[in-house]
Scaffold this active site. Sequence first.
Site, PDB file in Angstrom:
ATOM      1  N   HIS A  34       0.838  -1.210   0.000  1.00  0.00           N
ATOM      2  CA  HIS A  34       0.000   0.000   0.000  1.00  0.00           C
ATOM      3  C   HIS A  34       0.871   1.258   0.000  1.00  0.00           C
ATOM      4  O   HIS A  34       0.584   2.234  -0.691  1.00  0.00           O
ATOM      5  CB  HIS A  34      -0.881   0.042   1.252  1.00  0.00           C
ATOM      6  CG  HIS A  34      -1.878  -1.075   1.361  1.00  0.00           C
ATOM      7  ND1 HIS A  34      -1.820  -2.019   2.358  1.00  0.00           N
ATOM      8  CD2 HIS A  34      -2.969  -1.386   0.619  1.00  0.00           C
ATOM      9  CE1 HIS A  34      -2.838  -2.864   2.239  1.00  0.00           C
ATOM     10  NE2 HIS A  34      -3.543  -2.523   1.179  1.00  0.00           N
ATOM     11  N   GLN A 150      -9.061  -7.564 -10.788  1.00  0.00           N
ATOM     12  CA  GLN A 150      -9.710  -6.335 -10.279  1.00  0.00           C
ATOM     13  C   GLN A 150      -9.248  -5.129 -11.083  1.00  0.00           C
ATOM     14  O   GLN A 150     -10.063  -4.300 -11.516  1.00  0.00           O
ATOM     15  CB  GLN A 150      -9.346  -6.180  -8.797  1.00  0.00           C
ATOM     16  CG  GLN A 150      -9.616  -4.808  -8.208  1.00  0.00           C
ATOM     17  CD  GLN A 150      -9.307  -4.758  -6.727  1.00  0.00           C
ATOM     18  OE1 GLN A 150     -10.002  -5.348  -5.924  1.00  0.00           O
ATOM     19  NE2 GLN A 150      -8.268  -4.033  -6.345  1.00  0.00           N
TER      20      GLN A 150
END
Length: 273
Positions: A34, A150
Amino acid sequence: MIIARSASELKAALESKQGSLGFVPTMGALHIGHRTLIEAARRDNETVVVSIFVNPTQFLPGEDLSKYPRREEADFKICELSGVDILFYPEVSAMYKEDEVRVIAPDIRGYILEGASRPGHFDGVLTVVMKLLNMVHPTRVYFGKKDAQQLALITQMCENFFMDIEIVPMETVRESDGLALSSRNVYLNESQRQEALKLSSALKEATKMVMQGNIRGNEIKGAMLKLLEPLEVEYVAIVNRQFEALDEVMIGNTIVLVAARVGPTRLIDNVWM
Ligand code: AMP
């Protein structure tokens, strides 16, 4: 760093911001993967927005929604230290009302591989990403290649709905031994963590075979399945960037993917060639 907890707080926080805006949507329990996305957003844009939202509509009944790791304090610190300007941290009630319009994943691409293992998952993903993009209005949005399907579906959604947003795909960040970073890795005990290395080892073998000139899909998949034993494998697949199955690797347009259970934990990984 401003923390916004509702659409109106987010709108107010965004009002004073000018110039390009980079957005990193997450479900929290932030790790170096992240952080790499946030750092890229920080480098490329005047303003950086991160969202942390464990989106209930993308979890199927019986999945790990209630025990998905939540690390509010540590996540806030990481965002602050990474130079995030606005952290969007809504409750479920700030994102969803009763009986809503939803985004539906495409019939084929949304229901193979991850979509076959988790039917309806991508409807939830696309719906929440549509909401978030409409709330944040980013110039650029950052997604990891680790969640390849995704990423492909969100890219398609932005095309199909004529959304003028630049999507920035980011490389998968791994531990030094190859394990792809994932918030779900905290579920693994020491021996399961060792077993989990089979995913990245199998992908390494696939890369090695291709580099040695063997591009035959069946042979690559066979070698991978051998290395994955005795894990419960959900799929090993070789597709192009549009997620169409390939019999042979096409260098520059191939993704090799794996999903497997390590104990009760479901892990995914892939390599782009
Ligand atoms: P998540 O919090 O799991 O929904 O992930 C938020 C974003 O971080 C998604 O775009 C993921 O693809 C990306 N991401 C997750 N793990 C990694 C990783 N190991 N390396 C790079 N990006 C990642």
